[in-house]
Design a protein around this motif. Sequence first.
Motif, short mmCIF file in Angstrom:
data_model
loop_
_atom_site.label_atom_id
_atom_site.label_comp_id
_atom_site.label_asym_id
_atom_site.label_seq_id
_atom_site.Cartn_x
_atom_site.Cartn_y
_atom_site.Cartn_z
N THR A 78 -5.57 -5.53 -2.65
CA THR A 78 -5.25 -5.10 -1.28
C THR A 78 -6.50 -4.58 -0.57
O THR A 78 -6.62 -4.72 0.65
CB THR A 78 -4.15 -4.02 -1.27
N LEU A 79 -7.43 -3.99 -1.33
CA LEU A 79 -8.70 -3.55 -0.73
C LEU A 79 -9.47 -4.76 -0.21
O LEU A 79 -10.00 -4.74 0.92
CB LEU A 79 -9.53 -2.80 -1.77
N ILE A 114 -7.43 -0.45 3.74
CA ILE A 114 -8.61 -0.06 2.95
C ILE A 114 -8.47 1.38 2.47
O ILE A 114 -8.70 1.69 1.29
CB ILE A 114 -9.90 -0.26 3.76
N SER A 122 -5.76 1.70 -0.23
CA SER A 122 -6.20 1.13 -1.50
C SER A 122 -7.22 2.03 -2.20
O SER A 122 -7.15 2.24 -3.41
CB SER A 122 -6.80 -0.26 -1.28
N LEU A 123 -8.15 2.57 -1.43
CA LEU A 123 -9.16 3.47 -1.99
C LEU A 123 -8.51 4.74 -2.54
O LEU A 123 -8.93 5.27 -3.58
CB LEU A 123 -10.20 3.83 -0.93
N SER A 152 -4.52 -2.79 -6.35
CA SER A 152 -5.21 -1.97 -5.36
C SER A 152 -6.55 -2.60 -4.96
O SER A 152 -6.94 -2.58 -3.79
CB SER A 152 -5.45 -0.56 -5.91
N VAL A 153 -7.24 -3.18 -5.95
CA VAL A 153 -8.49 -3.90 -5.65
C VAL A 153 -8.19 -5.11 -4.78
O VAL A 153 -8.93 -5.41 -3.83
CB VAL A 153 -9.18 -4.34 -6.97
N SER A 194 0.83 -1.21 0.00
CA SER A 194 0.00 0.00 0.00
C SER A 194 0.86 1.25 0.00
O SER A 194 0.60 2.21 -0.73
CB SER A 194 -0.93 0.00 1.22
N GLY A 235 -7.79 -5.97 2.92
CA GLY A 235 -8.11 -5.08 4.04
C GLY A 235 -9.49 -5.38 4.61
O GLY A 235 -9.67 -5.40 5.84
#
Length: 277
Positions: free
Chosen positions: A137-138, A263, A266-267, A134-135, A58, A141
């Motif tokens: 790791t989201l 989260i 990632s967002l 990123s999706v 992240s 999370g």
Amino acid sequence: MFIGHALFSYIGLDPLLYGLADVWGNMDSTFLWMLAAGFFAQLVDGALGMGYGVISTSVLLTAGLNPAAISGSIHTAEMFSSGASGYSHYKFGNVNKKLFKHMLLPGVAGAILGALLLSWLGEAEAWFIRPLLSVYTLFLGIRILVNAFRKAQKPKKVKHVGLLAWAGGFLDSFGGGGWGPLVTSTLISKGRSPKYVIGSVSVTEFFVTLSSAVTFFIMLGLSHIQAIAGLIVGGLLAAPLAARLVGKLPVKKVFIGVGVIVILSSLRILWSVLAKW
């Protein structure tokens, strides 16, 4: 001890001190940020069996590094911190040898395959891998956050441990993190003792990250030295402390904190990618 004797005998104290001062003078804020990230990531990972790769990924995604370079840097640094962490867990008696043997070879095989695939796609397809990671790791999370509120279960027999380790090793290399969140959370969700799950997963993680790091080095070479050095130093400082704290930290609160951090990071990355489109 032998390395220290050789350095002081054949190089001398003054050249070493001047050399270290020169290196420190040329370091920018990247090293300090990576040192803090490595310390926090290893503290969480060593105490809870997850979080190092997710937190580090992240941070490095936010810094704008290439996905393949990110995973290579993280696994090169994690090779040292996971080694220290695994040894510390073994020393404190936190390892289930049978579980370790079942996870070792599949985890290594998955890590090598994931590193090869990401090395092949990393440069040419970085434009879609970055938001894809990123999706991922989201999702991790959210999984960590859900685990914080999950009630303890009675122990159940864990089936297909080898397949689980293979998937964890593959996603860890390809996504820059995921060994702990996938393998540790799955085993603990079956009611296994957190102490022995975390210890066994941490020892196996050293061999998984070693395989991944060597593969990335062969395919890509070594880059981003300051980021790697910061992660290594921070991780080595935190590893013994984390092994000592395993089972003593307020697990629910730490899970919530790590989940929220991952989260939000990632967002933020997904938002920046969507804004460019």
